[in-house]
Design a protein around this motif. Structure first.
Motif, PDB file in Angstrom:
ATOM      1  N   UNK A   1      48.878  31.164  27.589  1.00 36.93           N
ATOM      2  CA  UNK A   1      47.827  30.157  27.687  1.00 36.93           C
ATOM      3  C   UNK A   1      46.483  30.809  28.018  1.00 36.93           C
ATOM      4  N   UNK A   2      46.512  31.823  28.857  1.00 37.91           N
ATOM      5  CA  UNK A   2      45.309  32.584  29.190  1.00 37.91           C
ATOM      6  C   UNK A   2      44.684  33.177  27.920  1.00 37.91           C
ATOM      7  N   UNK A   3      45.525  33.789  27.076  1.00 39.16           N
ATOM      8  CA  UNK A   3      45.026  34.382  25.830  1.00 39.16           C
ATOM      9  C   UNK A   3      44.544  33.301  24.861  1.00 39.16           C
TER      10      UNK A   3
ATOM     11  N   UNK B   1      48.106  29.725  17.170  1.00 41.69           N
ATOM     12  CA  UNK B   1      49.440  30.281  17.383  1.00 41.69           C
ATOM     13  C   UNK B   1      49.759  30.396  18.866  1.00 41.69           C
ATOM     14  N   UNK B   2      48.795  30.839  19.656  1.00 44.48           N
ATOM     15  CA  UNK B   2      49.019  30.938  21.102  1.00 44.48           C
ATOM     16  C   UNK B   2      49.324  29.570  21.703  1.00 44.48           C
TER      17      UNK B   2
ATOM     18  N   UNK C   1      50.264  40.066  34.877  1.00 48.17           N
ATOM     19  CA  UNK C   1      49.154  39.246  34.411  1.00 48.17           C
ATOM     20  C   UNK C   1      48.015  40.084  33.859  1.00 48.17           C
ATOM     21  N   UNK C   2      47.103  39.435  33.141  1.00 46.98           N
ATOM     22  CA  UNK C   2      45.899  40.084  32.612  1.00 46.98           C
ATOM     23  C   UNK C   2      44.706  39.266  33.076  1.00 46.98           C
ATOM     24  N   UNK C   3      43.807  39.881  33.819  1.00 47.41           N
ATOM     25  CA  UNK C   3      42.682  39.156  34.412  1.00 47.41           C
ATOM     26  C   UNK C   3      41.330  39.616  33.885  1.00 47.41           C
TER      27      UNK C   3
ATOM     28  N   UNK D   1      45.980  41.761  22.896  1.00 43.18           N
ATOM     29  CA  UNK D   1      46.701  40.560  23.315  1.00 43.18           C
ATOM     30  C   UNK D   1      48.026  40.439  22.568  1.00 43.18           C
ATOM     31  N   UNK D   2      47.972  40.644  21.262  1.00 39.28           N
ATOM     32  CA  UNK D   2      49.164  40.506  20.432  1.00 39.28           C
ATOM     33  C   UNK D   2      50.233  41.533  20.783  1.00 39.28           C
ATOM     34  N   UNK D   3      49.818  42.766  20.988  1.00 41.50           N
ATOM     35  CA  UNK D   3      50.782  43.818  21.299  1.00 41.50           C
ATOM     36  C   UNK D   3      51.377  43.643  22.696  1.00 41.50           C
ATOM     37  N   UNK D   4      50.560  43.192  23.643  1.00 42.11           N
ATOM     38  CA  UNK D   4      51.058  42.951  25.009  1.00 42.11           C
ATOM     39  C   UNK D   4      52.083  41.822  25.010  1.00 42.11           C
ATOM     40  N   UNK D   5      51.772  40.728  24.318  1.00 40.81           N
ATOM     41  CA  UNK D   5      52.713  39.609  24.263  1.00 40.81           C
ATOM     42  C   UNK D   5      53.998  39.994  23.532  1.00 40.81           C
TER      43      UNK D   5
END
Length: 199
Positions: A47-49, A64-65, A105-107, A115-119
């Motif tokens: 949701x953050x992304x 998509x997110x 988390x990512x702040x 974002x895509x690779x982290x998820x």
């Protein structure tokens, strides 16, 4: 004022007879609470992304997110309800999630491809944890929990695939944009060079 951990100690475990040995039921509930924490953490991160995505691929990734975090929210509810149906307490505090989750988390604002690779990595992590949980649940002959975890693993694998495939599109779009920008700069340089030569 009591902490969430202290309050939890006063919540009685219900006597639920579902054909699962009590010691197995307690272990399964504990493992499911950890799985719940990971799922909730990934829901929040997605949701953050969704809120903070930027760039040329903004709209499709934003959409998509949103689709993913809504499905993760449903998954959170299903896991928590399974824990309570086993007669145990479903953790519902940020304190407990922070203690148990493997998802960080990512702040800060990061590029779309990151974002895509982290998820993708996070979904793969949860799938790996799910495999271990399946082995644990199988020993207790808890087919209902096993089915739930398998369904969620299928969801995470599909989301990882979609994210991984989208990362390729983002890379291509970024490369095309850089190429167009470089050509544009080259044209400008040629124009400037001609102007200087004409002076």
């Amino acid at each position: 004022m009591k902490s969430a951990k202290e309050i939890k100690q006063y919540v009685p475990v219900q006597d639920v007879d579902q054909g699962i040995e009590p010691e197995y039921g307690a272990d399964i509930a504990k493992s499911l609470n950890a799985f719940l924490a990971d799922t909730y953490a990934l829901y929040i991160k997605t949701q953050n992304f969704h809120w903070n995505i930027k760039g040329l691929m903004f709209y499709p990734l934003h959409q998509m997110f949103e689709d993913h975090y809504r499905k993760l929210a449903d998954a959170v509810d299903e896991i928590a309800e399974r824990i309570t149906s086993l007669g145990h307490y479903a953790n519902g505090s940020f304190e407990s999630y922070n203690e148990q989750s493997h998802i960080s988390g990512v702040n800060q604002l990061i590029p779309a491809r990151d974002m895509l690779m982290i998820l993708t990595k996070d979904h793969k992590k949860i799938v790996q944890l799910g495999r271990g949980l399946c082995k644990h649940v199988s020993i207790a002959n808890d087919e209902v929990t096993l089915d739930l975890i398998v369904q969620h693993m299928r969801m995470h694998e599909k989301m990882a695939w979609m994210l991984r495939a989208s990362a390729q599109d983002v890379l291509l779009v970024t490369s095309d944009a850089q190429l167009i920008n470089e050509k544009h700069n080259q044209v400008n340089e040629n124009v400037v060079a001609k102007e200087i030569g004409a002076v």
